[in-house]
Design an enzyme around this catalytic site. Sequence first.
Site: not given
Length: 849
Positions: A723, A766
């Site tokens: 990511s 996140k």
Amino acid sequence: MNIDTYLDSLDDDIEVEMNNMLPMILPDDDMVYDYHEGMEQLPATLPVLTLRSMILFPGVTAPVMVAREKSRNLINAIEESRNDHVLVVAQKSDQVEDPGMDDLFEVGVVAQVVRVMEVNDEILTVILQGKSRMRLQSIVQEQPFLVGTYKLLEDRLPSPNDMEFAALADTLKETVVKLLLLQGEAPKPFIVSMSKMTNKELIVNFACTNFAQSMEEKTTLILMDSLKSRAYQMQRYANSLLQMLELRHQIQMRTRSDMDKQQKDYFLQQQMRIIQEELSEGDVDDHLTLMEEGEKKKWSKEVHEIFVKEVKRMQTMNQQSPEYSIQLQYLQTMLDLPWEEHTEDNFNIKNAERILNRDHYGLEKVKERILEHLAVLKLKGDMRSPIICLYGPPGVGKTSLGKSIADALGRHYVRISLGGLHDEAEIRGHRRTYIGAMPGRIIKGFLKAKSGNPVFVLDEIDKISSNFRGDPSSALLEVLDPEQNSTFHDNYLDIDYDLSRSLFIATANNVGDIPSPLLDRMELIEVGGYIQEEKAEIATRHLLPKELENHGMDKSQVRIGKRTINALIENYTRESGVRQLEKKIAALLRKTAKKIAEQESAEEQEQLLPITIAPKDLQEYLGKPTYTREMYEGNKQAGVVTGLAWTSVGGEILTIESAISPSKSGRMSITGNLGDVMKESAILALEYIKSNAGLYGIPSDIFDYWNVHIHVPEGAIPKDGPSAGITITTSLISTFTQRKVKANIAMTGEITLRGKLLPVGGIREKILAAKRAGIKTVILCEQNRKDVEEIKPEYLKGLTFIYATEVHEVIEQALTKSMVDSPVDLMKHVQEYRQRTKSQQDTISLPTC
């Protein structure tokens, strides 16, 4: 004390008892003497005493019966002379009456005649003590007794620190004591003295003299120079003799008639029956009580027939026998089991939703999936559906969810902890042939629940182990298979029991540790970790009231606001669940309770209360913060980009830095304790930039003359995953173009070599981490839009989202149009290096012919 003093200390009746004594003498443990002393001063020739079927060893004292004429002459001569030493050797054959040199074994011992006692006119008893091994070289005199020459043989003794020899001697001593006990001839004081012997050399030689069976064995032992080798060989002989004696003892025990025991039991049973009749205690038997209870029990006809059969079998048993109590316990277990007894189910879905929301905050997807499962059970009408397996990190409420489901359905709750289980019998039970047999945990759960349809929570199913006792996970296959568990067979019960009406819920931390066949029978529901906002709500609604009650306080005495709870979560906990948070709240309340208890009067307590704990007070109560939440630090330099990362305890921001330095090779280095996947993302990002340099205004020549370094701070923490691909790419383009990243922006996403932006996981964690860190704008893949829409709107206030599908779209949104204040002129270094290289080539002069 020497041997003479020892014998003098014995009773005066020693001569009378000598006729019936054992063919061995064992001195007291405190008798210490050097039986090798003075061997060199002996004459070159000594009288020879021949023995039948016996070899004496050094240090050993033994009685010898002397009857032959030459031997009597020898003993009489010794009594008249000052020399009391003889050469003791054994005959090769017991049949030879007057042996010569050829009839004797060469190796024997030099022995001292310690005592001579007359048994009668024809027989003398001589007590000999072996001194040293010797080899008989020749016979120099035959009348009136044998006299021979000899050569002393030296024993090779182990060193005093030889632990192996010490252990060997102790083992040999234990074996000798066992032999004495099995033979049953030695008196108890003799055996006790033997067990207390400490002289290792004497132990070995004593065993060789008295417990070697054949002359061949004794000859083999006397020929050995090494005492250690002699001890090993004697241990082999002693073990063989011990095995033979033990086998003989077992044969005698097996062949002994048990008629006496049967007769005794018969008479005792008759007496017990008469006593019971006299005391009127035998009027009501156990079997009558069991039969009455069995008639009232709700169970199938087949089970009832088995029960009656087992009761009749118990009637034939003696009430005093162990089998009777085992059978009675088995029948009582059958009666206690809920065969056809069930609680009425409450399939009100709204009621179930209310209970789940009451007991658990958040976990919306999990609750929805559980309610769907209950709805299917309601419509289907039975429990034959896949088993639920709740998996996730510790402390997120998996076990308590099972308790809430039981409350919602109105069923009894049974929890079975499977952590560390390694015996199959724990699941299936033990067969009744074993002492202390009992049913398995499944049947015990029904006995505890007292209903045939409880909610079973199989806790920590991923922590089952297996060993030689079996594999419990294989036994669980029958329990958790809806097609099989209607006829579950417990080894103790030995009757098929129906589990299909029960609801089984398993919990696990790591589904990878669950065997595949078992995992295939369960429907997995992930119970993820809580975000900070959810933890704060859980603490306010559940944990704080619970701990206040546990510490004897109420909310009017202590006030802990949400800001304090948030500070507690951020600075003192790092977890997916709320267990550590609960402990920290308990620690706060303990400190508070101490403050209240220190006030001696009620007035002082009233003045102190209520106690308000603010965020700034946490350090006073709990010490310095254990953790520090990372905040956005800005990015005034090119190449600094903020990324977003997911961890098992929530989301985090991740700063990625890149820098360049002049070089001749143009290499890339990566630091920060990165995993293989993250390193591959860095390589992929650089290759993408090289292949699309013109798109971003980057001269293609600079890659060969500048080194690239990528670093992710906090190098002690391992980092991995794809990511960070877009974050690394943005950092490199920022460095090569000397354009800095816009303020208060963060991003996450995987990239491809073609420049595509791919979705990633952990979006909720996140995004909330970005918000806590002060980020204002978050760049995500377009396919992650659905994940953002699932988050509650109140958690997204103050955040702006930019969705992209290509890398160049991200660069346009993330980088400023202008360069940094002091940009590095990359092409200037390239031109200077080329000019310098050309000048060096021009100065090279070629040789002429």
